[in-house]
Design a protein around this motif. Structure first.
Motif, mmCIF file in Angstrom:
data_model
loop_
_atom_site.group_PDB
_atom_site.id
_atom_site.type_symbol
_atom_site.label_atom_id
_atom_site.label_comp_id
_atom_site.label_asym_id
_atom_site.label_seq_id
_atom_site.Cartn_x
_atom_site.Cartn_y
_atom_site.Cartn_z
ATOM 1 N N GLN A 129 0.750 -1.108 0.049
ATOM 2 C CA GLN A 129 -0.107 0.056 -0.136
ATOM 3 C C GLN A 129 0.903 1.234 0.094
ATOM 4 O O GLN A 129 1.991 1.214 0.527
ATOM 5 C CB GLN A 129 -0.896 0.056 1.269
ATOM 6 C CG GLN A 129 -0.116 0.308 2.651
ATOM 7 C CD GLN A 129 -1.206 0.241 3.563
ATOM 8 O OE1 GLN A 129 -1.881 -0.813 3.800
ATOM 9 N NE2 GLN A 129 -1.181 1.173 4.608
ATOM 10 N N ARG B 48 -6.288 12.571 -1.197
ATOM 11 C CA ARG B 48 -7.765 12.540 -0.696
ATOM 12 C C ARG B 48 -8.109 11.375 0.285
ATOM 13 O O ARG B 48 -9.061 10.824 0.186
ATOM 14 C CB ARG B 48 -8.985 12.920 -1.827
ATOM 15 C CG ARG B 48 -8.545 14.091 -2.553
ATOM 16 C CD ARG B 48 -9.690 14.151 -3.864
ATOM 17 N NE ARG B 48 -9.102 13.437 -4.830
ATOM 18 C CZ ARG B 48 -8.233 13.577 -5.774
ATOM 19 N NH1 ARG B 48 -7.413 14.972 -5.428
ATOM 20 N NH2 ARG B 48 -7.680 12.956 -6.857
ATOM 21 N N LYS C 63 -7.048 8.249 0.160
ATOM 22 C CA LYS C 63 -7.309 7.034 -0.452
ATOM 23 C C LYS C 63 -5.684 6.388 -0.360
ATOM 24 O O LYS C 63 -4.672 6.945 0.058
ATOM 25 C CB LYS C 63 -7.924 7.008 -1.621
ATOM 26 C CG LYS C 63 -9.226 7.512 -1.726
ATOM 27 C CD LYS C 63 -9.689 7.497 -3.327
ATOM 28 C CE LYS C 63 -11.245 7.797 -3.081
ATOM 29 N NZ LYS C 63 -11.947 8.024 -4.467
ATOM 30 N N LEU C 64 -5.956 5.076 -0.949
ATOM 31 C CA LEU C 64 -4.474 4.260 -0.921
ATOM 32 C C LEU C 64 -4.306 3.562 -2.283
ATOM 33 O O LEU C 64 -5.418 3.325 -2.758
ATOM 34 C CB LEU C 64 -4.527 3.180 -0.089
ATOM 35 C CG LEU C 64 -4.677 3.502 1.689
ATOM 36 C CD1 LEU C 64 -4.819 2.471 2.309
ATOM 37 C CD2 LEU C 64 -3.465 4.130 2.036
ATOM 38 N N VAL D 18 -6.703 2.231 -6.947
ATOM 39 C CA VAL D 18 -6.852 3.017 -5.872
ATOM 40 C C VAL D 18 -8.014 2.781 -5.090
ATOM 41 O O VAL D 18 -8.975 2.692 -5.584
ATOM 42 C CB VAL D 18 -6.751 4.490 -6.429
ATOM 43 C CG1 VAL D 18 -7.998 4.978 -7.325
ATOM 44 C CG2 VAL D 18 -6.688 5.635 -5.493
ATOM 45 N N LEU D 19 -7.901 2.670 -3.777
ATOM 46 C CA LEU D 19 -9.114 2.229 -2.886
ATOM 47 C C LEU D 19 -9.250 3.224 -1.714
ATOM 48 O O LEU D 19 -8.196 3.777 -1.301
ATOM 49 C CB LEU D 19 -8.802 0.849 -2.425
ATOM 50 C CG LEU D 19 -8.523 -0.150 -3.287
ATOM 51 C CD1 LEU D 19 -8.038 -1.415 -2.788
ATOM 52 C CD2 LEU D 19 -9.775 -0.619 -4.317
ATOM 53 N N THR D 20 -10.356 3.238 -1.105
ATOM 54 C CA THR D 20 -10.349 3.871 0.372
ATOM 55 C C THR D 20 -9.891 2.820 1.209
ATOM 56 O O THR D 20 -9.654 1.471 1.094
ATOM 57 C CB THR D 20 -11.973 4.039 0.560
ATOM 58 O OG1 THR D 20 -12.627 2.870 0.752
ATOM 59 C CG2 THR D 20 -12.711 4.772 -0.521
ATOM 60 N N PRO D 21 -9.502 3.454 2.532
ATOM 61 C CA PRO D 21 -8.833 2.500 3.413
ATOM 62 C C PRO D 21 -9.942 1.407 3.912
ATOM 63 O O PRO D 21 -9.314 0.261 4.230
ATOM 64 C CB PRO D 21 -8.550 3.566 4.607
ATOM 65 C CG PRO D 21 -8.249 4.500 3.835
ATOM 66 C CD PRO D 21 -9.405 4.779 2.743
ATOM 67 N N GLU D 22 -11.061 1.628 3.786
ATOM 68 C CA GLU D 22 -12.037 0.749 4.132
ATOM 69 C C GLU D 22 -12.176 -0.761 3.149
ATOM 70 O O GLU D 22 -12.151 -1.842 3.714
ATOM 71 C CB GLU D 22 -13.448 1.539 4.496
ATOM 72 C CG GLU D 22 -13.539 2.322 5.610
ATOM 73 C CD GLU D 22 -12.782 3.676 5.323
ATOM 74 O OE1 GLU D 22 -12.753 4.684 6.170
ATOM 75 O OE2 GLU D 22 -12.580 3.782 4.038
ATOM 76 N N TRP E 257 -9.812 -1.491 1.330
ATOM 77 C CA TRP E 257 -8.561 -2.075 1.224
ATOM 78 C C TRP E 257 -8.644 -3.271 2.351
ATOM 79 O O TRP E 257 -8.048 -4.200 2.297
ATOM 80 C CB TRP E 257 -7.333 -1.080 1.404
ATOM 81 C CG TRP E 257 -6.057 -1.476 1.482
ATOM 82 C CD1 TRP E 257 -5.145 -0.997 2.531
ATOM 83 C CD2 TRP E 257 -5.278 -2.590 0.741
ATOM 84 N NE1 TRP E 257 -4.017 -2.070 2.389
ATOM 85 C CE2 TRP E 257 -4.120 -2.937 1.355
ATOM 86 C CE3 TRP E 257 -5.653 -3.383 -0.439
ATOM 87 C CZ2 TRP E 257 -2.999 -3.577 0.649
ATOM 88 C CZ3 TRP E 257 -4.759 -4.272 -1.093
ATOM 89 C CH2 TRP E 257 -3.384 -4.423 -0.352
ATOM 90 N N GLN F 104 -5.024 8.660 -10.131
ATOM 91 C CA GLN F 104 -5.937 9.615 -9.797
ATOM 92 C C GLN F 104 -5.324 10.989 -10.570
ATOM 93 O O GLN F 104 -4.248 10.902 -10.589
ATOM 94 C CB GLN F 104 -5.653 9.928 -8.006
ATOM 95 C CG GLN F 104 -6.540 9.058 -7.443
ATOM 96 C CD GLN F 104 -6.082 9.468 -5.691
ATOM 97 O OE1 GLN F 104 -4.953 9.524 -5.463
ATOM 98 N NE2 GLN F 104 -7.106 9.780 -4.895
#
Length: 224
Positions: free
Chosen positions: A131, A136, A138-139, A161-165, A167, A219
């Motif tokens: 990661q 913004r 994200k990861l 690219v994902l949100t931490p949740e 991921w 992004q």
């Protein structure tokens, strides 16, 4: 293809560029153990103006005609830095008529981790979840599985690219059977890994055209 291979074998060196962070990483090797070197410069905002002088000095005593291929970090990473590296690699590849390998920043980080482990720790297959901070909140993320013979790993999740949740949900699906790697700093030193991954492909008769080397931004800098 055989003629292409024979032509490339007359040239001995591979060159790697890493510009996805404010640091510049360069690596060069002839892959026979006699000449392998790498360097890192912390150029910050001077990356665009100082990369070419650094590159010109670094490549000596070799000349451009000694290169069999070029490899470059294609991202994810900083938008401007990634673009500078990709444009430079593509331009050199076109002018020299040699292959250009675009290598994932995350894959290079995972490979650097793997090749710096003790040999005794490499025997079993490992899942490497990588990661890296994105914009913004994200990861950037990717997941790889190693192989017993340490050949290029399998890609279980390609660069995304994902949100931490989200991921965390994907990591939960691995049932704790993974090693989490955080690519937060000092990524330019993995230029040598970019070179090694490209060399593996080159040995497997892969010769991508310069036009096939494309960046992965993940992004857009102005996206909301």
């Amino acid at each position: 293809m055989s003629n292409k291979k024979e032509h490339l074998q007359l040239k001995k060196y591979g060159l790697a560029l890493h510009t996805t962070t404010p640091e510049l990483g360069l690596a060069i090797s002839n892959f026979d153990g006699e000449d392998r070197r790498s360097s890192v410069w912390n150029l910050e905002r001077e990356l665009s103006s100082q990369m070419h002088p650094c590159l010109m000095e670094f490549i000596k005593p070799q000349q451009w005609q000694d290169l069999a291929f070029i490899s470059v970090a294609k991202g994810p990473g900083g938008y401007t830095g990634t673009r500078i590296g990709m444009v430079t690699a593509r331009t050199l590849g076109q002018q020299l008529d040699i292959p250009v390998f675009g290598i994932s920043t995350l894959a290079a980080f995972a490979w650097y981790y793997l090749t710096n482990l003790k040999l005794s720790e490499k025997k079993d297959e490992k899942i490497l979840a990588v990661q890296m901070p994105a914009q913004r909140g994200k990861l950037f993320a990717a997941i790889y599985q190693t192989t017993p013979d340490n050949s290029p790993f399998k890609v279980l999740l390609s660069d995304t690219v994902l949100t931490p949740e989200i991921w965390q949900e994907k990591l939960s699906g691995l049932n704790d059977n993974y090693q989490l790697l955080k690519a937060n700093s000092e990524l330019a030193k993995t230029a040598i890994s970019i070179l090694e991954l490209a060399y593996i492909d080159w040995c497997n008769d892969k010769f991508p055209l310069w036009s096939e080397a494309l960046p992965f931004y993940g992004q857009h800098p102005v996206d909301m």
